[in-house]
Enzyme design. Structure first.
Site, PDB file in Angstrom:
ATOM      1  N   CYS A 288      13.250  11.352   6.593  1.00 50.63           N
ATOM      2  CA  CYS A 288      13.416  11.308   7.920  1.00 50.63           C
ATOM      3  C   CYS A 288      14.837  11.413   8.387  1.00 50.63           C
ATOM      4  O   CYS A 288      15.046  11.447   9.972  1.00 50.63           O
ATOM      5  CB  CYS A 288      13.023   9.689   8.125  1.00 50.63           C
ATOM      6  SG  CYS A 288      13.773   8.383   7.247  1.00 50.63           S
TER       7      CYS A 288
ATOM      8  N   LYS B  13       0.877  -1.231   0.090  1.00 50.81           N
ATOM      9  CA  LYS B  13      -0.097   0.146  -0.143  1.00 50.81           C
ATOM     10  C   LYS B  13       1.028   1.247  -0.134  1.00 50.81           C
ATOM     11  O   LYS B  13       1.513   1.543   1.092  1.00 50.81           O
ATOM     12  CB  LYS B  13      -0.873   0.136   1.100  1.00 50.81           C
ATOM     13  CG  LYS B  13      -1.964   1.029   1.085  1.00 50.81           C
ATOM     14  CD  LYS B  13      -2.372   1.727   2.472  1.00 50.81           C
ATOM     15  CE  LYS B  13      -1.521   2.894   2.854  1.00 50.81           C
ATOM     16  NZ  LYS B  13      -1.758   4.141   1.807  1.00 50.81           N
TER      17      LYS B  13
ATOM     18  N   GLU C 283       9.722   1.757  10.786  1.00 55.99           N
ATOM     19  CA  GLU C 283      10.963   3.054  10.639  1.00 55.99           C
ATOM     20  C   GLU C 283      10.195   4.045  10.542  1.00 55.99           C
ATOM     21  O   GLU C 283       9.317   4.306   9.622  1.00 55.99           O
ATOM     22  CB  GLU C 283      11.576   2.883   9.240  1.00 55.99           C
ATOM     23  CG  GLU C 283      12.818   3.563   9.483  1.00 55.99           C
ATOM     24  CD  GLU C 283      12.664   5.007   8.890  1.00 55.99           C
ATOM     25  OE1 GLU C 283      12.824   5.923   9.819  1.00 55.99           O
ATOM     26  OE2 GLU C 283      12.272   5.482   7.946  1.00 55.99           O
TER      27      GLU C 283
ATOM     28  N   GLU D 228       9.638  16.249  15.369  1.00 56.73           N
ATOM     29  CA  GLU D 228       9.828  16.281  13.840  1.00 56.73           C
ATOM     30  C   GLU D 228       8.990  17.232  13.107  1.00 56.73           C
ATOM     31  O   GLU D 228       7.765  17.203  13.141  1.00 56.73           O
ATOM     32  CB  GLU D 228       9.798  14.853  13.374  1.00 56.73           C
ATOM     33  CG  GLU D 228      10.357  14.623  11.852  1.00 56.73           C
ATOM     34  CD  GLU D 228      10.333  13.150  11.571  1.00 56.73           C
ATOM     35  OE1 GLU D 228      11.028  12.751  10.731  1.00 56.73           O
ATOM     36  OE2 GLU D 228       8.856  12.485  11.737  1.00 56.73           O
TER      37      GLU D 228
END
Length: 488
Positions: A289, A180, A255, A390
């Protein structure tokens, strides 16, 4: 699968066929640089579509795992060559779907081909060990077996590299796949599926279902027919997927986020440190990331570093990634654009000093896209939101320190531990950084955002589920060890 030249519609890929979703609904993939431009339409799928894909993968898995590893690898070699042949086409789709520059997109697509070739070679590498038995008349050894059907959930920021660094090892080790992709990059993933299709993979070995994370992503996590789940994305979503997988005993790999620091010591090569900070923090509009977010600079060289940094940022050309000379594109979508602007406002409200940027690019050329100026704050303290959460945007937070010890303490003062870098010519400082930095990837005199396909990748603390992707480490997730005892 395209149905019209102007506005192509891409179908789900299930059991070797392109199939519309059972819902009959489609979503537009929009160009974030020209937000009224439709790149293509992708399926808004249901659990019925997911069930069909999982069944197709399950039906194909036994025959696929029985193939020699080298044969499975040959399919990946073919897919790599086909991806290279379509490099410009795939890179164009990537740039138009999520905004990174065409140069970056071409580099990522080439990396995708390299990933396929690397894992194609895994089909001929060892998968076990001979272990001495206490029985002198017996043979004991280990081998590895695939998990079965693997569900893969990928984000929009690396729409070629991340799907392939998950799919390629899953496939070569004998698993079948249901992927997906992020809806924002469903067109790009469809082009990858076309490469696998043309490479001749047996029907059902690779399947793609597009749709919302709340339906298809959650469905993958909870599906009893999926034995392993590999996810890259936000912490909140990753944790919910991990909990759902754990509840039913499925293997999972997450992750997630990062708040990656770069330390600039008093003896650093400042030109190198500045260039790496700009590249690591602002390329791909900061939507990595591993992107540099916190810039921790020794007080003795702080002002000089700051001046060089701001001068370098002034040279950056923001715009549509398909245009020559553009260095930084837009945020990938409206939601991310709003999020980054909200963090910038939060930084100002909490007392950080805005040195440059801070808003949406105002020129007429940018009125139709999700552009944000490269932004730099100083006087940032460890308790500020922009130093802790973040942002996933082109925002750098400068922090001044008196020593390497203070820099390391500040660098480690975060819930994340994905990547980190230091710029220094002192071997002692390098070794101290390597030993004490709580991050899965540490780099010396290089930007924080560098990841190589042949090396293990993953984070510490809240950045991952403590597993590793890429390189030989991938075998640890996508297979299980079987111990064999043979006696005549």
């Amino acid at each position: 699968m395209s149905t019209s030249q102007a506005s192509p519609t891409y179908l789900n890929f299930i059991g070797g066929k392109w199939i519309p979703s059972h819902t009959g609904e489609i979503d537009a993939s929009l160009n974030p640089a020209r937000k009224h431009e439709v790149v293509g339409y992708v399926q808004q799928s249901s659990l019925e579509d997911l069930n069909q894909a999982v069944q197709a993968a399950a039906d194909a898995q036994k025959a696929w795992r029985q193939l020699a590893g080298s044969v499975r690898g040959d399919y990946l070699y073919k897919a790599a060559s086909l991806l290279e042949q379509r490099l410009d086409e795939v890179a164009t789709a990537m740039t138009k779907e999520m905004g990174k520059t065409f140069t970056e997109a071409k580099g990522e697509t080439a990396r995708g081909a390299a990933i396929l070739r690397y894992y194609a070679g895994e089909g001929m590498r060892p998968v076990g060990d001979v272990i001495p038995s206490t029985d002198s008349e017996a043979l004991m050894f280990t081998t590895r077996v695939p998990l079965g059907v693997v569900g893969i959930i990928t984000p929009w920021n690396f729409p070629v590299a991340i799907p392939l660094w998950k799919m390629a090892p899953a496939l070569v080790y004998g698993n079948t796949v249901v992927i997906k992709p992020a809806s924002e990059t469903g067109v790009t993933c469809s082009l990858l599926m076309e490469c696998f299709e043309e490479a001749g993979l047996p029907p059902g070995v690779v399947n793609m279902v597009t749709g919302s994370g709340s339906v298809i992503g959650r469905g993958i996590a909870e599906h009893s027919g999926i034995q392993g789940i590999s996810f890259t994305g936000s912490n909140s979503v990753g944790k919910s997927i991990g909990q759902a997988a754990l509840a039913r005993g499925a293997k999972y790999q997450l992750e997630m986020g990062g708040k990656n620091p770069v330390i600039v010591a008093e003896d650093a090569n400042l030109e190198l440190a500045v260039e790496a900070t700009v590249s690591g923090g602002l390329r791909s509009t900061g939507q990595k990331c591993t992107a540099t977010s916190r810039v921790i600079v020794h007080e003795e060289i702080y002002e000089q570093f700051k001046r060089l940094l701001l001068n370098r940022i002034k040279e950056i050309r923001v715009g549509d990634g398909m245009l020559d000379g553009v260095w930084m594109g837009p945020c990938a979508n409206e939601r991310q654009h709003r999020t980054v602007l909200a963090y910038i406002r939060k930084g100002i409200e909490e007392g950080a000093k805005l040195l440059c940027g801070g808003g949406q690019t105002q020129a007429d050329d940018f009125a139709g896209g999700y552009f944000i100026e490269p932004t730099v704050f100083e006087n940032v303290t460890a308790n500020m939101t922009i130093a802790r959460e973040e942002i996933f945007g082109p925002v750098l937070a400068l922090m001044k320190v008196e020593s390497i010890e203070e820099a390391l303490q500040l660098a480690n003062d975060a819930e994340f531990g994905l990547s980190a870098s230091i710029f220094t010519s002192n071997i002692g400082s390098m070794l101290q950084f390597i030993q004490e930095m709580d991050a899965g990837l540490v780099r010396i005199n290089a930007e924080s955002a560098g990841v190589e396909l042949q090396a293990p990748f993953g984070g510490m603390k809240q950045s991952s589920s403590h597993s590793r992707e890429q390189g030989r480490a991938a075998i640890e997730f996508f297979t299980a060890v079987k111990t064999v005892f043979v006696k005549s």
